[in-house]
Design a protein around this motif. Structure first.
Motif, PDB file in Angstrom:
ATOM      1  N   TRP A 158      35.025  48.479 -54.934  1.00 47.82           N
ATOM      2  CA  TRP A 158      34.080  47.382 -55.135  1.00 47.82           C
ATOM      3  C   TRP A 158      34.781  46.037 -55.288  1.00 47.82           C
ATOM      4  O   TRP A 158      34.268  45.013 -54.821  1.00 47.82           O
ATOM      5  CB  TRP A 158      33.196  47.670 -56.339  1.00 47.82           C
ATOM      6  CG  TRP A 158      32.390  48.912 -56.164  1.00 47.82           C
ATOM      7  CD1 TRP A 158      32.602  50.116 -56.762  1.00 47.82           C
ATOM      8  CD2 TRP A 158      31.262  49.094 -55.302  1.00 47.82           C
ATOM      9  NE1 TRP A 158      31.677  51.038 -56.333  1.00 47.82           N
ATOM     10  CE2 TRP A 158      30.835  50.438 -55.441  1.00 47.82           C
ATOM     11  CE3 TRP A 158      30.568  48.255 -54.439  1.00 47.82           C
ATOM     12  CZ2 TRP A 158      29.752  50.953 -54.752  1.00 47.82           C
ATOM     13  CZ3 TRP A 158      29.484  48.770 -53.753  1.00 47.82           C
ATOM     14  CH2 TRP A 158      29.089  50.092 -53.907  1.00 47.82           C
ATOM     15  N   VAL A 159      35.934  46.006 -55.930  1.00 48.84           N
ATOM     16  CA  VAL A 159      36.672  44.739 -56.072  1.00 48.84           C
ATOM     17  C   VAL A 159      37.135  44.245 -54.712  1.00 48.84           C
ATOM     18  O   VAL A 159      37.006  43.056 -54.376  1.00 48.84           O
ATOM     19  CB  VAL A 159      37.861  44.919 -57.027  1.00 48.84           C
ATOM     20  CG1 VAL A 159      38.697  43.635 -57.082  1.00 48.84           C
ATOM     21  CG2 VAL A 159      37.379  45.299 -58.424  1.00 48.84           C
ATOM     22  N   SER A 160      37.667  45.149 -53.908  1.00 44.53           N
ATOM     23  CA  SER A 160      38.085  44.772 -52.553  1.00 44.53           C
ATOM     24  C   SER A 160      36.896  44.286 -51.730  1.00 44.53           C
ATOM     25  O   SER A 160      37.021  43.331 -50.943  1.00 44.53           O
ATOM     26  CB  SER A 160      38.754  45.959 -51.861  1.00 44.53           C
ATOM     27  OG  SER A 160      39.898  46.377 -52.569  1.00 44.53           O
TER      28      SER A 160
END
Length: 410
Positions: A192-194
């Motif tokens: 999700w961060v990527s």
């Protein structure tokens, strides 16, 4: 002394299929996103080559689809609606007023659609995780390269005003499409961060490239994404109804504008009044249209008013009439409906991508260009790859079990 297990020798055909699949995906989703930033014509070359490699890979793979399975896919409601729309478009060439030009355009468009459909239908049942990772890698590289080139060219003079001649704007619109399956590939892996970083970089690159109507289209896609989380089925059904209503009821706005007070309209509403004037003079032509290519070639040849709308909605209604609008509405509605019923973690991103692409087509003028259809075909292959992605979110690990080892996938 511990036992050492030898790796089973793979089938040479399967190894060749995996290699060709990797090469085709690299060509389609890395090189095909980077090259058009500098040159405009590469997309027409890279898509056929990449799709051909993908078809060759599918033919060599042991799990390649049989003809019976492809026939079943061809009889689905979505495929039948697409066949009707493409067939009616081809039939309309019989009464188009511009002769060979629309026929050549139709042949190129139909060939592109056939190649994309074959590539999607013959893909292996599962996309390897290593291949799936190439989607966000290619999109991230394209976003970074587009932003860098846009910043460097900002002081190099005024860019071309014509969208067909502006490589950066075209690349920006392509990036606005490609970001969504790339985000879906990251969502399948739980990255999700990527995904958030990729979204920020891609949106910034689209803005720096000054891609026309990219920002409102991405906002519509983000809204569809937000509405779809946790309730993708309901959102897919709702978007299917809204998109079909948008296509089928599109002529009402220009008719009302034309009837109310055309002399008091602001400048931005002039295309609507022009469309209303055309509808008032068309009569029976509203049923069958003027034939494929009539809108594009009519504007280019100055047979239509200079402020004629450049939207896909106008083109479909003017070229293909009520029957063409019904066919397009069926295709778009079925696409939203089917995507809304895919994996819950993936469906919101693909629905956002469909909403973004439809908004760009509605706002124009990209939809009248063949390169836009090519980009949309490339995006369709990306959708198919992501939909066939593997569920695994972690790497397999080897747990000790006495003298042997046990492979555990979590």
């Amino acid at each position: 002394m511990p036992n050492v297990s030898r790796r089973t020798i793979d089938d040479p055909a399967a190894e060749a299929a995996r290699l060709l699949a990797r090469l085709s995906i690299m060509l389609l989703f890395i090189i095909s996103q980077l090259a058009p930033i500098l040159t405009r014509q590469t997309i027409y070359i890279l898509l056929p080559i990449g799709a051909a490699l993908l078809l060759l890979s599918a033919s060599l793979a042991p799990e390649s689809r049989r003809l019976r399975e492809i026939a079943v896919l061809a009889l689905t409601p979505t495929a039948l609606a697409a066949f009707f729309f493409v067939g009616w478009t081809g039939l309309s060439l019989a009464w188009t007023p511009f002769g060979a030009g629309p026929a050549e355009r139709y042949a190129k468009s139909a060939a592109t659609l056939a190649l994309v459909a074959a590539a999607c239908a013959l893909l292996p049942a599962r996309t390897k995780t290593s291949n799936l990772n190439l989607l966000p890698i290619g999109t991230g590289a394209a976003a970074a390269a587009l932003a860098a080139v846009a910043l460097l060219s900002a002081n190099g003079g005024d860019p071309p005003l014509d969208l067909d001649s502006n490589a950066l704007q075209r690349a920006g619109l392509g990036l606005a499409l490609a970001i969504w399956p790339a985000l879906g590939a990251l969502a399948l892996r739980g990255r999700w961060v990527s995904a958030a970083l990729l979204a920020l970089v891609s949106v910034a690159a689209c803005l720096l490239a000054r891609a026309p109507n990219a920002l409102p289209a991405l906002m519509v896609g983000a809204l569809a994404l937000a509405l779809s989380f946790g309730k993708a089925r309901r959102a897919g059904s709702l978007l299917a109804i809204l998109s079909a209503a948008l296509i089928l009821l599109a002529p009402l706005a220009p008719i009302l504008v034309h009837l109310v007070a055309p002399e008091r309209l602001p400048a931005f509403a002039a295309p609507l009044e022009t469309w209303g004037r055309i509808i008032a003079n068309d009569g029976p032509r509203l049923l069958i249209g003027h034939g494929f290519g009539a809108a594009v070639f009519g504007v280019a040849g100055h047979y239509l008013y200079p402020d004629t709308p450049r939207s896909l909605l106008f083109q479909v209604w003017f070229d293909l009439g009520v029957l063409g609008a019904l066919g397009l509405a069926a295709v778009v509605a079925r696409a939203f409906y089917v995507i809304g019923r895919t994996r819950p973690v993936l469906a919101p991103f693909l629905l956002g991508g469909l909403a973004t692409g439809l908004t760009i087509c509605v706002l124009g003028p990209a939809a009248e260009q063949l390169w836009w259809l090519t980009l949309a075909g490339l995006n369709a292959i990306a959708y198919a790859l992501v939909l066939k992605g593997q569920f695994r979110t972690r790497r397999p690990r080897l747990e000790p079990n006495g003298g042997m080892g046990r492979l555990v996938v979590r």
